[in-house]
Design a protein around this motif. Structure first.
Motif, mmCIF file in Angstrom:
data_model
loop_
_atom_site.group_PDB
_atom_site.id
_atom_site.type_symbol
_atom_site.label_atom_id
_atom_site.label_comp_id
_atom_site.label_asym_id
_atom_site.label_seq_id
_atom_site.Cartn_x
_atom_site.Cartn_y
_atom_site.Cartn_z
ATOM 1 N N LYS A 1 0.861 -1.175 0.000
ATOM 2 C CA LYS A 1 0.000 0.000 0.000
ATOM 3 C C LYS A 1 0.907 1.237 0.000
ATOM 4 C CE LYS A 1 -3.816 -2.169 2.524
ATOM 5 N NZ LYS A 1 -4.665 -2.112 3.762
ATOM 6 N N PHE A 2 0.602 2.198 -0.870
ATOM 7 C CA PHE A 2 1.508 3.313 -1.129
ATOM 8 C C PHE A 2 0.677 4.587 -1.213
ATOM 9 C CE2 PHE A 2 3.943 5.417 -4.853
ATOM 10 C CZ PHE A 2 4.638 6.252 -3.989
ATOM 11 N N GLU A 3 1.158 5.658 -0.553
ATOM 12 C CA GLU A 3 0.424 6.924 -0.623
ATOM 13 C C GLU A 3 1.377 8.115 -0.552
ATOM 14 O OE1 GLU A 3 -1.494 8.394 3.248
ATOM 15 O OE2 GLU A 3 -1.622 6.186 3.423
ATOM 16 N N ILE A 4 0.931 9.232 -1.172
ATOM 17 C CA ILE A 4 1.627 10.509 -1.055
ATOM 18 C C ILE A 4 0.589 11.567 -0.693
ATOM 19 C CG2 ILE A 4 3.532 9.932 -2.591
ATOM 20 C CD1 ILE A 4 2.113 11.353 -4.835
ATOM 21 N N ASP A 5 1.053 12.684 -0.126
ATOM 22 C CA ASP A 5 0.124 13.656 0.454
ATOM 23 C C ASP A 5 -0.603 14.493 -0.591
ATOM 24 O OD1 ASP A 5 2.431 14.994 -0.279
ATOM 25 O OD2 ASP A 5 2.411 16.351 1.439
ATOM 26 N N ARG A 6 -0.048 14.624 -1.799
ATOM 27 C CA ARG A 6 -0.692 15.410 -2.858
ATOM 28 C C ARG A 6 -0.068 15.058 -4.196
ATOM 29 N NH1 ARG A 6 3.325 19.844 -2.767
ATOM 30 N NH2 ARG A 6 4.268 19.723 -0.698
ATOM 31 N N ARG A 7 -0.735 15.510 -5.259
ATOM 32 C CA ARG A 7 -0.259 15.215 -6.601
ATOM 33 C C ARG A 7 0.709 16.280 -7.116
ATOM 34 N NH1 ARG A 7 -2.529 12.040 -10.560
ATOM 35 N NH2 ARG A 7 -4.530 11.921 -9.481
ATOM 36 N N GLY A 8 0.557 17.549 -6.668
ATOM 37 C CA GLY A 8 1.308 18.656 -7.237
ATOM 38 C C GLY A 8 2.517 19.075 -6.419
ATOM 39 N N TYR A 9 3.664 19.162 -7.058
ATOM 40 C CA TYR A 9 4.914 19.585 -6.431
ATOM 41 C C TYR A 9 5.674 20.518 -7.374
ATOM 42 C CZ TYR A 9 4.302 15.768 -3.076
ATOM 43 O OH TYR A 9 3.812 14.937 -2.097
ATOM 44 N N VAL A 10 6.623 21.255 -6.808
ATOM 45 C CA VAL A 10 7.551 22.051 -7.613
ATOM 46 C C VAL A 10 8.967 21.548 -7.349
ATOM 47 C CG1 VAL A 10 6.109 24.121 -7.701
ATOM 48 C CG2 VAL A 10 7.718 23.824 -5.794
ATOM 49 N N PRO A 11 9.879 21.711 -8.321
ATOM 50 C CA PRO A 11 11.272 21.321 -8.088
ATOM 51 C C PRO A 11 11.864 22.032 -6.870
ATOM 52 C CG PRO A 11 10.902 21.687 -10.432
ATOM 53 C CD PRO A 11 9.654 22.140 -9.724
ATOM 54 N N GLY A 12 12.589 21.288 -6.095
ATOM 55 C CA GLY A 12 13.127 21.786 -4.838
ATOM 56 C C GLY A 12 12.388 21.201 -3.644
ATOM 57 N N GLU A 13 11.140 20.791 -3.847
ATOM 58 C CA GLU A 13 10.409 20.078 -2.804
ATOM 59 C C GLU A 13 10.847 18.618 -2.786
ATOM 60 O OE1 GLU A 13 6.203 21.278 -1.751
ATOM 61 O OE2 GLU A 13 6.163 21.531 -3.931
ATOM 62 N N TRP B 1 13.735 25.558 -0.704
ATOM 63 C CA TRP B 1 13.063 25.561 0.595
ATOM 64 C C TRP B 1 13.740 24.638 1.599
ATOM 65 C CZ3 TRP B 1 7.514 25.038 -1.732
ATOM 66 C CH2 TRP B 1 7.101 26.300 -2.168
ATOM 67 N N GLY B 2 14.332 23.561 1.106
ATOM 68 C CA GLY B 2 14.951 22.628 2.029
ATOM 69 C C GLY B 2 16.074 23.248 2.819
ATOM 70 N N GLN B 3 16.664 24.338 2.296
ATOM 71 C CA GLN B 3 17.764 24.988 2.982
ATOM 72 C C GLN B 3 17.333 26.251 3.714
ATOM 73 O OE1 GLN B 3 20.777 25.682 0.041
ATOM 74 N NE2 GLN B 3 20.633 23.610 -0.779
ATOM 75 N N THR B 4 16.125 26.746 3.419
ATOM 76 C CA THR B 4 15.706 28.024 3.990
ATOM 77 C C THR B 4 14.536 27.909 4.963
ATOM 78 O OG1 THR B 4 14.278 28.427 2.099
ATOM 79 C CG2 THR B 4 16.518 29.304 1.981
#
Length: 393
Positions: free
Chosen positions: A184-196, A382-385
């Motif tokens: 069973k596999f899930e992700i929180d949403r379909r839409g992402y931007v590079p850097g996330e 965002w991962g750094q800020t």
């Protein structure tokens, strides 16, 4: 180079990243040691898409190769910087020795698709400068640039919705006393931007009598290339993260392991009719020994403008009122954050797929300029800020 010291194209935006409808501005520099007779100096603006591949067939013992191709031209414009236009008659002028700077300004058409470099197709934009000399080889210089057609996740249906998938697989025939492997596999949403990063949640249960070598989550791109009479599909792996083995009767849980998204073109390649693209993330379980692995794929949307709900999670701003975020981003490829949005603007980073050589069939050994080019895409550090907080209730 004989009489020519320098022939170069310089863009006012050193990153060379533009949105559809923006002005492409810069200058052409010509430096001559001696006077040069020429028909003229011209600057060519071009944007288009190309698809081309070959397939080999054998019929009645005879082998032949067939070429499949298609092209789209988005703009093809030429300006005269000095002298005469292409094909114009009359005497040829002489440009005296010295250094010359010719400014240019060209408005890109609206609706252009994002730059893309693929295995059998591309969407590419470039400028080509030519010193047209009678009875001698021409001097040419070339400069590629990137167009980014903004994909606003806030306007994409389903971008905010979570996704779930499940699958199971029997590794033995019906006569074997062995249960299935299930996932069973899930992700929180379909839409992402590079850097996330995509938080991977999964539960894998091994009811079989065989060891699972590993499980892994893979981000990949599916590209459809459409020639005039045929289409093909290519898959390209972007990145993965993995877990270790799962023994018979055991299970394994993924508790939000992060799969990073590098600089990538936005989904769809909207505006192009011969290349289409989608992104997927899949959870895979790889058995030891001969057997096909278990896979659970989920389709993503990779955008260039993040969801407002994502901004809130990172502690940036309340939902934007008034114009859409994509309208506010149109201020420039190096624009700051839109008004009312307290967030860092995206940087523009080289494509995760690296550089390509942009030399075409029309280019010669006399064509100068940097032939190594990589498209630049929006990337949020965002991962750094900042770190995401819990979503608002």
């Amino acid at each position: 180079m004989g009489k020519l010291n320098l022939f170069a194209i310089t863009l006012n935006n050193p990153q060379g990243v533009y949105y559809p409808g923006q002005f492409l501005e810069g200058h052409v520099t010509v430096d001559l040691k001696e006077g040069m007779k020429m028909r003229g100096i011209r600057l060519h603006f071009f944007g288009g898409a190309t698809v081309k591949w070959s397939e080999t067939y054998t019929v009645s013992g005879t082998t032949y190769t067939k070429i499949y191709s298609a092209n789209e031209t988005y703009f093809n414009h030429e300006v005269v910087l000095f002298g005469k236009a292409s094909g114009q008659g009359g005497d040829n002028p002489t440009l005296s020795a010295g250094s010359y700077t010719y400014p240019f300004r060209y408005q890109l058409p609206k609706g252009l698709p994002s730059s893309f470099e693929g295995s059998v197709g591309r969407i590419r934009y470039w400028l080509n400068g030519t010193i047209d000399k009678p009875w001698k080889f021409d001097h040419t210089t070339k400069r590629a640039f990137t167009v980014v057609n903004l994909l606003d996740l806030n306007t994409e249906p389903g971008a905010k919705e979570g996704l779930q998938g499940a699958n199971e697989k029997n590794l033995c025939c019906l006569c074997c006393k062995s249960g299935p492997i299930s996932c069973k596999f899930e992700i929180d949403r379909r839409g992402y931007v590079p850097g996330e990063s995509i938080p991977i949640k999964a539960e894998i249960i091994n009811h079989s009598n065989r060891r699972m070598k590993r499980s892994y989550a893979e981000l990949y791109m599916v590209v459809n290339y459409h020639a005039t009479t045929k289409s093909i599909t290519n898959n390209k792996k972007i990145g993965e993260i993995s877990h270790g083995e799962i023994l018979p009767g055991d299970s394994d849980t993924w508790n939000g392991d992060l799969l990073p998204i590098p600089p990538l073109p936005p989904s769809k390649l909207q505006g192009c009719r011969i290349i289409a693209m989608e992104y997927y993330v899949k959870l895979c379980v790889n058995p030891a020994g001969p057997a096909f692995q278990l896979e659970v794929p989920l389709r993503l949307i990779i955008g260039s403008i993040p969801l407002q709900s994502t901004l809130q999670q990172y502690g940036f701003a309340p939902p934007l009122q008034g114009p859409s975020q994509s309208q506010l981003y149109q201020g420039g490829a190096q624009a700051s954050a839109p008004p009312g949005i307290s967030m860092p603007p995206p940087s523009f980073s080289e494509s995760a797929f690296g550089t390509v050589n942009i030399k075409d069939d029309d280019d010669t050994e006399h064509t100068k300029g940097d032939m190594n080019y990589a498209p630049m895409y929006a990337y949020y550090n965002w991962g750094q800020t900042a770190q995401p907080s819990d979503p608002p209730q």
